[in-house]
Design an enzyme around this catalytic site. Structure first.
Site, short mmCIF file in Angstrom:
data_model
loop_
_atom_site.label_atom_id
_atom_site.label_comp_id
_atom_site.label_asym_id
_atom_site.label_seq_id
_atom_site.Cartn_x
_atom_site.Cartn_y
_atom_site.Cartn_z
CG MET A 80 -2.05 -1.03 1.08
SD MET A 80 -2.91 -1.25 2.60
CE MET A 80 -1.70 -2.09 3.59
CB SER B 13 4.06 0.26 -1.85
OG SER B 13 3.76 0.99 -3.02
CE1 TYR C 64 1.49 -0.41 -9.49
CE2 TYR C 64 2.46 0.84 -7.70
CZ TYR C 64 1.37 0.20 -8.27
OH TYR C 64 0.18 0.16 -7.61
CB THR D 281 1.35 -4.02 -9.02
OG1 THR D 281 1.60 -4.31 -7.65
CG2 THR D 281 -0.12 -3.66 -9.20
NE ARG E 163 -7.41 4.17 -8.01
CZ ARG E 163 -6.20 3.83 -7.58
NH1 ARG E 163 -5.59 4.59 -6.68
NH2 ARG E 163 -5.62 2.72 -8.00
CE LYS F 126 -1.70 -6.41 -4.64
NZ LYS F 126 -2.17 -5.19 -5.32
CG HIS G 259 -4.88 -1.92 -7.59
ND1 HIS G 259 -3.73 -2.00 -8.33
CD2 HIS G 259 -4.65 -0.95 -6.68
CE1 HIS G 259 -2.85 -1.10 -7.89
NE2 HIS G 259 -3.39 -0.45 -6.87
C1 GLV Z 1 -1.67 2.72 -5.64
O1 GLV Z 1 -1.13 1.70 -5.93
C2 GLV Z 1 -3.08 2.86 -5.45
O2 GLV Z 1 -3.85 1.91 -5.68
O3 GLV Z 1 -3.50 3.94 -5.08
#
Ligand code: GLV
Length: 375
Positions: free
Chosen positions: A83, A111, A142, A168, A177, A245, A269
């Protein structure tokens, strides 16, 4: 007793983080999912729909929750999910999480977007007990557009003593989002991506963007052209087991197996990427079948109760990754909060095992599920 379950930690963290507009945007960042948050909610709901089968008159007087992942011994089948930006939750950030994970006898997946350098997190696991168990920090990677930067992160993870590499793969672009867009989610000046600091990459979000600063960062920095052939390149960089992942279907699990991956995490995720993707528990079986005992399979998303952990193991997961509840524990009470979150989940799993007639993690299979849920 202050908190008796993980849901209460979320309520308390929400209250604490509602104190200012800045901390409210942190709460939204942690709690939120993509778009209408349908997948976010489904991750949780799907667990509630599955029923367990109580068993009676089984000797369950001695129960063990110990197990292993990639030959590393852990005291419970729960790992800390990677995270980002944990300093937003508590000033001790990732170090508090790492100490709690270490004290609980489990693994923290650190992370790339941590606010503490991986070397400092890894040091927490530099102790005899962790070494004897073969466990340490796992580093979550990443893939950056800058290949040398990506290679550098891998080399540093190896040098720091990471005992697996977790790539990931579900964020070639960032999910939409809405909460972060509305809040113009940004990092305060003192919070930086420490793994990138002074390493040629960008340790902060790009300047002058409106909307989600993280979306701008990801879209600028992450390599959306990374494919299965690049997994071969990644595996060639290190002897560490590579975990992928973000696998959500049998087709991708089969490709992961072909490409020599050691384990996959069934993950959407936390409902933060593709909204209306299925709940993770609903696709676990097809992925376990595709893995065919050649790769370990872990799962995250929606786990809030010991019963959820047992259900995931019953469907074939070797372990689960715990995400948001760790952040809630961290926000409420730092290291102690995270430790308590892990203790509560351990206790709930222990009780659940006793009531389902299970005495060991290895002995758990789909026979603990009510008949219509058995596979
Ligand atoms: C980062 O990896 C997120 O999901 O905000």
């Amino acid at each position: 007793m202050d908190f008796v379950n993980l849901l209460e930690y979320e309520t308390a963290a929400k209250e604490k983080l509602s104190a200012s507009a800045l901390s409210q945007s942190v709460y939204d960042y942690y709690a939120g999912g993509a778009a209408d948050e349908i997948t976010l909610k489904d991750n949780r709901r799907s667990y509630d729909r599955i029923q367990l089968k109580p068993r009676v008159l089984v000797d369950v007087s001695r129960r063990s929750l110990a197990t292993s992942v990639l030959d590393q011994q852990i005291a419970l089948p729960v790992l800390i999910a990677p995270m980002a930006f944990q300093a937003l939750a508590h000033s001790d950030g990732e170090l508090a999480t790492a100490r709690a994970a270490n004290a609980a006898g489990t693994i923290m997946i650190a992370s790339t977007l941590a606010t503490t350098a991986m070397e400092d997190i890894a040091k927490v696991f530099d102790n005899d007990l962790a070494k004897e168990s073969g466990r340490g920090m796992w580093f979550q990677l990443y893939a950056y557009k800058d290949r040398e930067l990506t290679r550098g992160l891998v080399e540093r993870a190896v040098a720091a003593g990471s005992s697996a590499l977790v790539l990931t793969v579900d964020a070639p672009v960032q999910g939409k989002r809405d909460r972060d867009m509305r809040n113009n989610f940004q990092l305060p000046a003192h919070v930086q991506i420490k793994n990138l600091l002074g390493k040629g990459g960008s340790a902060t979000f790009p300047d002058g963007e409106t909307g989600s600063g993280l979306a701008a960062y990801i879209n600028n920095e992450f390599d959306s052209s990374f494919t299965w052939k690049d997994i071969e390149w990644l595996c060639s960089l290190t002897e560490l087991p590579v975990v992928i992942k973000g696998v959500m279907c049998a087709e991708d699990a089969l490709l992961a197996k072909e490409h020599g991956v050691a384990a996959v995490v069934v993950s959407n995720h936390g409902g933060r990427q593709l909204d209306t993707a299925p709940a993770t528990i609903d696709v676990l079986t097809e992925i376990v079948d595709a893995a065919d005992d050649k790769m370990e399979v872990y799962i995250d998303g929606g786990i809030r109760r010991g019963t959820d952990v047992l259900k995931a193991l019953a469907y074939g997961a070797k372990a689960v990754l715990l995400g948001r509840p760790v952040l809630w524990g961290l926000a409420v009470d730092g290291e102690r909060g995270v430790k308590n979150v892990l203790d509560i989940l351990r206790n709930e799993l222990d009780i659940t095992m006793g009531l389902c007639g299970c005495t060991s993690i290895e002995g758990i299979n789909s026979s603990v599920l009510a008949s219509r849920f058995m596979v």
